[in-house]
Design a protein around this motif. Sequence first.
Motif, short mmCIF file in Angstrom:
data_model
loop_
_atom_site.label_atom_id
_atom_site.label_comp_id
_atom_site.label_asym_id
_atom_site.label_seq_id
_atom_site.Cartn_x
_atom_site.Cartn_y
_atom_site.Cartn_z
N UNK A 269 41.73 -29.09 3.34
CA UNK A 269 41.08 -29.04 4.65
C UNK A 269 41.58 -27.85 5.46
N UNK A 270 42.88 -27.67 5.51
CA UNK A 270 43.45 -26.57 6.29
C UNK A 270 43.15 -25.22 5.67
N UNK A 271 42.81 -25.20 4.37
CA UNK A 271 42.47 -23.96 3.70
C UNK A 271 41.06 -23.48 3.99
N UNK A 272 40.22 -24.35 4.58
CA UNK A 272 38.87 -23.92 4.96
C UNK A 272 38.96 -22.91 6.10
N UNK A 273 38.03 -21.98 6.18
CA UNK A 273 38.02 -21.05 7.32
C UNK A 273 37.98 -21.83 8.63
N UNK A 274 38.67 -21.35 9.63
CA UNK A 274 38.78 -22.08 10.89
C UNK A 274 37.42 -22.33 11.53
N UNK A 275 36.49 -21.39 11.36
CA UNK A 275 35.15 -21.58 11.91
C UNK A 275 34.44 -22.76 11.23
N UNK A 276 34.67 -22.91 9.94
CA UNK A 276 34.07 -24.03 9.20
C UNK A 276 34.68 -25.34 9.66
N UNK A 277 36.01 -25.37 9.78
CA UNK A 277 36.67 -26.59 10.23
C UNK A 277 36.20 -26.99 11.63
N UNK A 278 36.07 -26.01 12.49
CA UNK A 278 35.65 -26.29 13.86
C UNK A 278 34.26 -26.91 13.90
N UNK A 279 33.37 -26.41 13.04
CA UNK A 279 32.01 -26.96 12.99
C UNK A 279 32.01 -28.38 12.45
N UNK A 280 32.74 -28.58 11.36
CA UNK A 280 32.71 -29.88 10.69
C UNK A 280 33.51 -30.95 11.44
N UNK A 281 34.53 -30.54 12.18
CA UNK A 281 35.45 -31.50 12.80
C UNK A 281 34.77 -32.37 13.85
N UNK A 282 33.62 -31.94 14.36
CA UNK A 282 32.93 -32.74 15.37
C UNK A 282 32.02 -33.80 14.74
N UNK A 283 31.88 -33.75 13.43
CA UNK A 283 31.04 -34.73 12.72
C UNK A 283 31.88 -35.98 12.46
N UNK A 284 31.44 -37.16 12.95
CA UNK A 284 32.27 -38.37 12.85
C UNK A 284 32.78 -38.67 11.44
N UNK A 285 31.94 -38.53 10.42
CA UNK A 285 32.36 -38.86 9.06
C UNK A 285 33.45 -37.92 8.57
N UNK A 286 33.35 -36.64 8.93
CA UNK A 286 34.37 -35.68 8.54
C UNK A 286 35.67 -35.98 9.28
N UNK A 287 35.56 -36.22 10.58
CA UNK A 287 36.76 -36.56 11.37
C UNK A 287 37.46 -37.77 10.79
N UNK A 288 36.68 -38.76 10.43
CA UNK A 288 37.26 -40.02 9.90
C UNK A 288 38.11 -39.75 8.67
N UNK A 289 37.55 -39.04 7.69
CA UNK A 289 38.28 -38.80 6.45
C UNK A 289 39.38 -37.77 6.63
N UNK A 290 39.18 -36.82 7.50
CA UNK A 290 40.21 -35.80 7.75
C UNK A 290 41.48 -36.46 8.29
N UNK A 291 41.32 -37.41 9.24
CA UNK A 291 42.49 -38.07 9.80
C UNK A 291 43.10 -39.09 8.84
N UNK A 292 42.27 -39.73 8.04
CA UNK A 292 42.84 -40.66 7.06
C UNK A 292 43.67 -39.91 6.02
#
Length: 198
Positions: free
Chosen positions: A77-100
């Motif tokens: 996850x941290x290896x993704x480009x920061x712009x990609x992470x920023x876009x995806x991080x607002x999506x509930x399903x991505x946030x859920x699995x990222x924090x788990x």
Amino acid sequence: MRARCCRTGPRLRGILLVLFGAVTLAAAAADPDHSAIAPGVDRNHALLHGPEGAAAAGRVLADFYRRQDGEAGFAWWMGLPIAVRSRHAVVPEVRRWRYRVEFLRDAQRGDAAACRFSGAVVLRDPELGCDRAEQVRRYLDCRPADPSDVPSDLPGLPTDALIAQLDRDTENCPLLATRIVEVRARLAAATGAKPSGQ
């Protein structure tokens, strides 16, 4: 010269197809259920803009979580480009699995402070469902090196609401009811809440 190039073109394409087929067969033999191939596709798709990229990122993170590989999952996850992470991080399903995945990594590292922080984020997710008891157990297992540093309460965690949710989970998740009751008792003991049924 041009004619010779055109004659060798199909032969070269044939060789490449054979090589590709051999690699694909080798991968299938090494991974008969294709569990490693599909995430690879999703890892490429995760770089895409929009819902398709976010959905792929969520699937990759969920796959790391199912494999119980928090370290590699969070590193991906941290290896993704920061712009990609920023876009995806607002999506509930991505946030859920990222924090788990982050919570799993912190627990596996034995980092008590980080484990408590990331765990509190996960436990606030209303969509935990039948996985809630496992996340509570992981949270309660977070321990600092010095046992005297363990707080008697769980600051910042909505424990009353969490206990009420666990009570509902015993009905909604009957196959896990015994485990849920055990975890609920541990949580009640840690917070001074009343035992179930009182």
